[in-house]
Design a protein around this motif. Sequence first.
Motif, PDB file in Angstrom:
ATOM      1  N   VAL A  91       0.874  -1.188   0.000  1.00  0.00           N
ATOM      2  CA  VAL A  91       0.000   0.000   0.000  1.00  0.00           C
ATOM      3  C   VAL A  91       0.904   1.229   0.000  1.00  0.00           C
ATOM      4  CG1 VAL A  91      -1.755   1.285   1.290  1.00  0.00           C
ATOM      5  CG2 VAL A  91      -1.780  -1.221   1.301  1.00  0.00           C
ATOM      6  N   LEU A  92       0.691   2.103  -0.961  1.00  0.00           N
ATOM      7  CA  LEU A  92       1.526   3.299  -1.052  1.00  0.00           C
ATOM      8  C   LEU A  92       1.043   4.316  -0.028  1.00  0.00           C
ATOM      9  CD1 LEU A  92       3.835   4.414  -2.787  1.00  0.00           C
ATOM     10  CD2 LEU A  92       2.121   5.401  -4.294  1.00  0.00           C
ATOM     11  N   SER A  93       1.965   4.831   0.801  1.00  0.00           N
ATOM     12  CA  SER A  93       1.567   5.819   1.808  1.00  0.00           C
ATOM     13  C   SER A  93       2.476   7.039   1.661  1.00  0.00           C
ATOM     14  CB  SER A  93       1.704   5.189   3.199  1.00  0.00           C
ATOM     15  OG  SER A  93       1.380   6.132   4.178  1.00  0.00           O
ATOM     16  N   ILE A  94       1.889   8.165   1.286  1.00  0.00           N
ATOM     17  CA  ILE A  94       2.705   9.368   1.049  1.00  0.00           C
ATOM     18  C   ILE A  94       2.843  10.119   2.365  1.00  0.00           C
ATOM     19  CG2 ILE A  94       2.971  11.467  -0.322  1.00  0.00           C
ATOM     20  CD1 ILE A  94       1.382  10.173  -2.496  1.00  0.00           C
ATOM     21  N   PRO A  95       4.100  10.291   2.847  1.00  0.00           N
ATOM     22  CA  PRO A  95       4.309  10.863   4.180  1.00  0.00           C
ATOM     23  C   PRO A  95       3.765  12.281   4.322  1.00  0.00           C
ATOM     24  CG  PRO A  95       6.379  10.045   3.246  1.00  0.00           C
ATOM     25  CD  PRO A  95       5.360   9.974   2.159  1.00  0.00           C
ATOM     26  N   ASP A  96       3.396  12.588   5.564  1.00  0.00           N
ATOM     27  CA  ASP A  96       2.820  13.896   5.885  1.00  0.00           C
ATOM     28  C   ASP A  96       3.658  15.076   5.389  1.00  0.00           C
ATOM     29  OD1 ASP A  96       4.860  13.268   7.657  1.00  0.00           O
ATOM     30  OD2 ASP A  96       3.671  13.534   9.485  1.00  0.00           O
ATOM     31  N   PHE A  97       4.959  15.070   5.671  1.00  0.00           N
ATOM     32  CA  PHE A  97       5.708  16.288   5.377  1.00  0.00           C
ATOM     33  C   PHE A  97       5.987  16.492   3.884  1.00  0.00           C
ATOM     34  CE2 PHE A  97       9.049  13.247   6.337  1.00  0.00           C
ATOM     35  CZ  PHE A  97      10.092  13.557   5.476  1.00  0.00           C
ATOM     36  N   ILE A  98       5.606  15.485   3.060  1.00  0.00           N
ATOM     37  CA  ILE A  98       5.629  15.669   1.606  1.00  0.00           C
ATOM     38  C   ILE A  98       4.237  16.128   1.142  1.00  0.00           C
ATOM     39  CG2 ILE A  98       5.849  14.423  -0.597  1.00  0.00           C
ATOM     40  CD1 ILE A  98       8.520  14.870   0.874  1.00  0.00           C
ATOM     41  N   ALA A  99       3.196  15.406   1.598  1.00  0.00           N
ATOM     42  CA  ALA A  99       1.841  15.651   1.077  1.00  0.00           C
ATOM     43  C   ALA A  99       1.176  16.891   1.661  1.00  0.00           C
ATOM     44  CB  ALA A  99       0.967  14.427   1.340  1.00  0.00           C
ATOM     45  N   ASN A 100       1.510  17.250   2.927  1.00  0.00           N
ATOM     46  CA  ASN A 100       0.759  18.365   3.534  1.00  0.00           C
ATOM     47  C   ASN A 100       1.570  19.660   3.646  1.00  0.00           C
ATOM     48  OD1 ASN A 100       2.259  18.332   5.938  1.00  0.00           O
ATOM     49  ND2 ASN A 100       0.742  17.197   7.102  1.00  0.00           N
ATOM     50  N   ALA A 101       2.581  19.785   2.775  1.00  0.00           N
ATOM     51  CA  ALA A 101       3.452  20.974   2.848  1.00  0.00           C
ATOM     52  C   ALA A 101       2.818  22.221   2.223  1.00  0.00           C
ATOM     53  CB  ALA A 101       4.790  20.676   2.169  1.00  0.00           C
ATOM     54  N   GLY A 102       1.604  22.116   1.697  1.00  0.00           N
ATOM     55  CA  GLY A 102       0.970  23.265   1.030  1.00  0.00           C
ATOM     56  C   GLY A 102       0.899  24.500   1.918  1.00  0.00           C
ATOM     57  N   GLY A 103       0.596  24.290   3.202  1.00  0.00           N
ATOM     58  CA  GLY A 103       0.451  25.430   4.117  1.00  0.00           C
ATOM     59  C   GLY A 103       1.755  26.193   4.302  1.00  0.00           C
ATOM     60  N   VAL A 104       2.837  25.466   4.521  1.00  0.00           N
ATOM     61  CA  VAL A 104       4.106  26.167   4.774  1.00  0.00           C
ATOM     62  C   VAL A 104       4.661  26.787   3.479  1.00  0.00           C
ATOM     63  CG1 VAL A 104       5.743  24.207   4.592  1.00  0.00           C
ATOM     64  CG2 VAL A 104       6.243  26.097   6.125  1.00  0.00           C
ATOM     65  N   ILE A 105       4.393  26.138   2.346  1.00  0.00           N
ATOM     66  CA  ILE A 105       4.824  26.736   1.062  1.00  0.00           C
ATOM     67  C   ILE A 105       4.084  28.065   0.875  1.00  0.00           C
ATOM     68  CG2 ILE A 105       4.839  26.463  -1.462  1.00  0.00           C
ATOM     69  CD1 ILE A 105       5.052  23.378  -0.956  1.00  0.00           C
ATOM     70  N   CYS A 106       2.796  28.059   1.211  1.00  0.00           N
ATOM     71  CA  CYS A 106       1.979  29.273   1.105  1.00  0.00           C
ATOM     72  C   CYS A 106       2.569  30.372   2.019  1.00  0.00           C
ATOM     73  CB  CYS A 106       0.552  28.923   1.514  1.00  0.00           C
ATOM     74  SG  CYS A 106      -0.637  30.199   1.196  1.00  0.00           S
ATOM     75  N   GLY A 107       2.956  29.982   3.251  1.00  0.00           N
ATOM     76  CA  GLY A 107       3.535  30.937   4.197  1.00  0.00           C
ATOM     77  C   GLY A 107       4.831  31.548   3.665  1.00  0.00           C
ATOM     78  N   ALA A 108       5.654  30.706   3.029  1.00  0.00           N
ATOM     79  CA  ALA A 108       6.937  31.194   2.503  1.00  0.00           C
ATOM     80  C   ALA A 108       6.704  32.178   1.351  1.00  0.00           C
ATOM     81  CB  ALA A 108       7.798  30.019   2.051  1.00  0.00           C
ATOM     82  N   VAL A 109       5.688  31.900   0.521  1.00  0.00           N
ATOM     83  CA  VAL A 109       5.357  32.817  -0.584  1.00  0.00           C
ATOM     84  C   VAL A 109       4.845  34.141  -0.001  1.00  0.00           C
ATOM     85  CG1 VAL A 109       3.768  33.200  -2.530  1.00  0.00           C
ATOM     86  CG2 VAL A 109       4.916  30.992  -2.273  1.00  0.00           C
ATOM     87  N   GLU A 110       3.973  34.035   0.994  1.00  0.00           N
ATOM     88  CA  GLU A 110       3.425  35.247   1.646  1.00  0.00           C
ATOM     89  C   GLU A 110       4.558  36.097   2.217  1.00  0.00           C
ATOM     90  OE1 GLU A 110       0.129  34.943   4.756  1.00  0.00           O
ATOM     91  OE2 GLU A 110       1.743  35.847   5.916  1.00  0.00           O
ATOM     92  N   TYR A 111       5.544  35.453   2.831  1.00  0.00           N
ATOM     93  CA  TYR A 111       6.654  36.178   3.483  1.00  0.00           C
ATOM     94  C   TYR A 111       7.400  37.061   2.473  1.00  0.00           C
ATOM     95  CZ  TYR A 111      10.501  36.971   6.710  1.00  0.00           C
ATOM     96  OH  TYR A 111      11.425  37.557   7.535  1.00  0.00           O
TER      97      TYR A 111
END
Length: 380
Positions: free
Chosen positions: A304-324
């Motif tokens: 069963v393929l399981s995509i780790p949290d810090f790869i799949a849910n990084a959208g929020g922090v990427i958004c924060g870095a763009v905002e900065y």
Amino acid sequence: MLKKTKDQGAEETRQAFRFADELGPAKIIHIYEPTTALKAVVVVDNVAAGPSIGGVRMAPDATTEECFRLARAMTLKNAAAGLPHGGGKSVILADSKMPPSEKNKLIRAFACSIRDLVDYIPGPDMGTDERAMGIVKDEIGRAVGLPPEIGGIPLDEIGATGFGVSVAAEVAEDFCDLALKGARIAIQGFGSVGRHAARFLGEKGAVVVAVSDSRGSLADPDGLDIAALTALKQDGRSVTEHTQGTQADGDALIDADCDIWIPAARPDVITMQNVSRLRAKLVIQGANIPVTAEAENYLHEQGVLSIPDFIANAGGVICGAVEYRGGTQTTAMQAIEEKIRSNTRSVLQSSRESGLAPRQAAEDLALTRVRAAMALRRWS
Ligand code: NAD
């Protein structure tokens, strides 16, 4: 005042460095501000890639160890996301449900205390929000996750993390013999991550057949009405109040007949006690640490393929870095798409070639990036 023996002092010094390893932490700071009785801990873990970004958690029982572990997780997440930022975190030891005027004072005192700690950029976390970050920005000029009136990108409203989860799902199509069009999806948690993941995956042709929230679960093999469920949640109600589908307790979501299972609520929801009940081919970790290490290895062994949290849910922090950097909502979504697409592909490709579980491959990718950044620093 009690006098400490020399041995006690030496033991305390040793204890203070108990987390030290090849990556960090660069600084652990304990803050006490007597006028407001502010007690806080800041951990700046690794800053080789750039100033650390990480949330400010407000909780009465948080520990220095927890703060360090969260800061290290941010080092790996930011590196895996390819951001020019290291990892940091802070905890304010207080009850976040205190009256707003007291809370504002405490946040302002915290901001003043970290004024000179320029290698740490605070963001919102459990117990703090965009308003708190507005106060921090006002005081010291640096914070992410701001209110829109002062240049913030409303990441929960636009679904930055849920969008990233849907991009990871698209990439996974090539690695687990699954077509997103028509794929049946179960989502645990219907908050800002879960409901937006449902919306974006629906737009890509998937069918959401089961969802849950803190009050229970709801399933319909023909597909649930995501817009109607979202409206219910926005009204402060539960997905279980929807008239369509079959209701059950929250635990039943694990047994959902589906192709993709998305945890988007609490940590440690899949363990060795329940992992064999999952029927999906693909798990995409929207929540933080939703699968225990043993259960993640079990999934890998079962194919069963399981995509780790810090790869799949990084959208929020990427958004924060763009905002900065003063970017817009549009540039944030483009950055999320580009980074999550390429990082998910790198991780899954490397996992396929090496036979390692995706989490191991993801950690290797992040560590390689941190080490490469460290090698460019003056003291390398
Ligand atoms: P949220 O508070 O908006 O939503 C959480 C949802 O989970 C709610 O619908 C709630 O009812 C439900 N829930 C709570 N307990 C549950 C249970 N036992 N079973 C089923 N559902 C339950 O939170 P969120 O922002 O969507 O975050 C969800 C998770 O994703 C958290 O682990 C968070 O740390 C992580 N995360 C969030 C973001 C983000 O951008 N918001 C980014 C990265 C990671």
